[in-house]
Write a protein that holds these residues in place. Structure first.
Motif, PDB file in Angstrom:
ATOM      1  N   SER A  13       0.805  -1.184   0.060  1.00  0.00           N
ATOM      2  CA  SER A  13       0.043   0.075  -0.149  1.00  0.00           C
ATOM      3  C   SER A  13       1.014   1.167  -0.088  1.00  0.00           C
ATOM      4  CB  SER A  13      -0.859   0.121   1.065  1.00  0.00           C
ATOM      5  OG  SER A  13      -1.705   1.167   1.300  1.00  0.00           O
TER       6      SER A  13
ATOM      7  N   PHE B 278       2.308   1.833  -3.358  1.00  0.00           N
ATOM      8  CA  PHE B 278       1.297   2.520  -4.514  1.00  0.00           C
ATOM      9  C   PHE B 278       1.199   4.044  -3.969  1.00  0.00           C
ATOM     10  CE2 PHE B 278       0.225  -1.716  -5.872  1.00  0.00           C
ATOM     11  CZ  PHE B 278       0.005  -1.085  -7.155  1.00  0.00           C
ATOM     12  N   THR B 279       1.265   4.412  -2.662  1.00  0.00           N
ATOM     13  CA  THR B 279       1.086   5.826  -2.273  1.00  0.00           C
ATOM     14  C   THR B 279       2.227   6.536  -2.578  1.00  0.00           C
ATOM     15  OG1 THR B 279       0.000   5.144  -0.302  1.00  0.00           O
ATOM     16  CG2 THR B 279       0.889   7.401  -0.330  1.00  0.00           C
TER      17      THR B 279
ATOM     18  N   ASN C 254      -5.166   3.606  -5.049  1.00  0.00           N
ATOM     19  CA  ASN C 254      -4.234   2.595  -4.476  1.00  0.00           C
ATOM     20  C   ASN C 254      -5.217   1.247  -4.299  1.00  0.00           C
ATOM     21  OD1 ASN C 254      -3.062   0.950  -2.611  1.00  0.00           O
ATOM     22  ND2 ASN C 254      -2.290   2.544  -1.211  1.00  0.00           N
TER      23      ASN C 254
END
Length: 346
Positions: free
Chosen positions: A133, A136-137, A150
């Motif tokens: 996660s 992706f951020t 995301n």
């Protein structure tokens, strides 16, 4: 205006040119796909919401993970960097050949379920998903690779497990300390006792230097901790005796300030003593089952609670960042209340 042309390799190239936007090009197997993409792209440009997804289409997850480890993880503590490298291996094995644009919530949920079915703990899977996660951020906010959301954000995470509640019995403590004292390296016994008497984490103990310990004031100054907050740990008389023995170690080398030191590596640098192989052997020899080194910390904190220290006092010593983390010890408070009620009702 979009231009659709056939290439010598029998594919179709779509070129979208619009004032105020960069020229965008993409190749497709069919003319219909090229036309649909061009129409969609022009519409997004007109509405001012167009995002160039070419980079996210090309960038594979395994490449993105390598970049993340190089640029982001490398700035964290060595222990965190090492842990994230390990988690990245599992993600690469399952999802590494997917492009970032191709990773969907369904795919991430499938990965979650596979890992749980393979016997991985909920904590392990949660940490792997957390790494994915954050990648992706970073990719969205900093790398600007053309992602719009995301895919990890909206899937269910495995429920966090209940905190371990393994206590050390008096007989187990006697056998454990006796075996540690009999080990060829006295540092093992010192480390185990310090964990039991102070509640310090293994990493905090291993990295201790002589300058961090003040026996006159009975304090240890921790600058690097798991949660990133420095803290000062008060020492009991038993802990002071252990530290005094460790600081008076006649084998202390001149080339390191570490209290618990290992042999020099190939580069000639001494690193902390790696005690875990000996620790695991002793647990096996003594027949103490289901006990981890971190359980010594739980035992130490439990004893602080049983001694009557308040939550703020316990937190200051143990380094728990929130009172929520101390809730697992509330049953000890309840047991104390039962005794107090008996005294009051007499």
């Amino acid at each position: 205006m979009a231009t659709i042309t056939k290439t010598p390799s029998n594919t179709w190239k779509a070129i979208v040119r619009k004032r105020g936007w960069p020229t965008t090009i993409k190749t497709f197997r069919t003319k219909r796909d090229a036309q649909d993409w061009a129409r969609r792209t022009e519409d997004e440009m007109v509405r001012g919401v167009y995002i160039d997804r070419a980079e996210s289409d090309r960038l594979l997850l395994k490449q993105a993970l390598d970049r993340y480890l190089r640029e982001v993880s490398a700035t964290k503590k060595p222990s965190t960097h090492s842990a994230e490298r390990h988690k990245a291996k599992a993600l690469k094995a399952e999802l590494g050949n997917y492009s970032l644009a191709a990773i969907t919530p369904d795919l991430v949920a499938e990965y979650r379920d596979k890992r749980l079915e393979a016997g991985k703990s909920a904590s392990t899977v949660r940490l792997e998903l957390s790494l994915l996660s954050h990648l992706f951020t970073i990719a969205i906010k900093e790398w600007r690779v053309g992602l719009v959301y995301n895919p990890v954000a909206n899937i269910r995470k495995p429920a966090p497990p209940q905190g371990r509640n393994r206590r050390l019995t008096a007989e187990e403590e006697r056998k454990l300390l006796q075996a540690c004292d009999a080990h060829s390296n006295p540092m093992l016994g010192w480390i185990v006792r310090i964990a039991l008497y102070t509640g310090m984490r293994a990493g905090e103990i291993k990295s201790l230097t002589r300058s961090q310990v003040n026996l006159d004031k009975r304090l240890v100054y921790l600058t690097e901790t798991k949660n990133g907050s420095a803290r000062t740990v008060p020492l009991t008389r038993e802990a002071v005796a252990v530290f005094r023995a460790a600081l008076d170690n006649p084998l202390q080398p001149d080339d390191t300030d570490l209290i618990f030191f290992g042999e020099p590596g190939r580069d000639g640098i001494r690193r902390p003593y790696e005690f875990r192989p000996a620790w695991h052997r002793i647990l096996k020899e003594t027949g103490i089952r289901g006990f981890r080194f971190h359980d010594l910390r739980h035992e130490a904190v439990s004893r602080l609670v049983e001694a009557g220290l308040g939550d703020q006092e316990v937190s200051a010593i143990s380094g728990h960042k929130s009172m929520q983390m101390l809730k697992r010890y509330t049953h000890l408070r309840a047991e104390d209340l039962v005794e107090k009620l008996d005294r009051v009702m007499r």
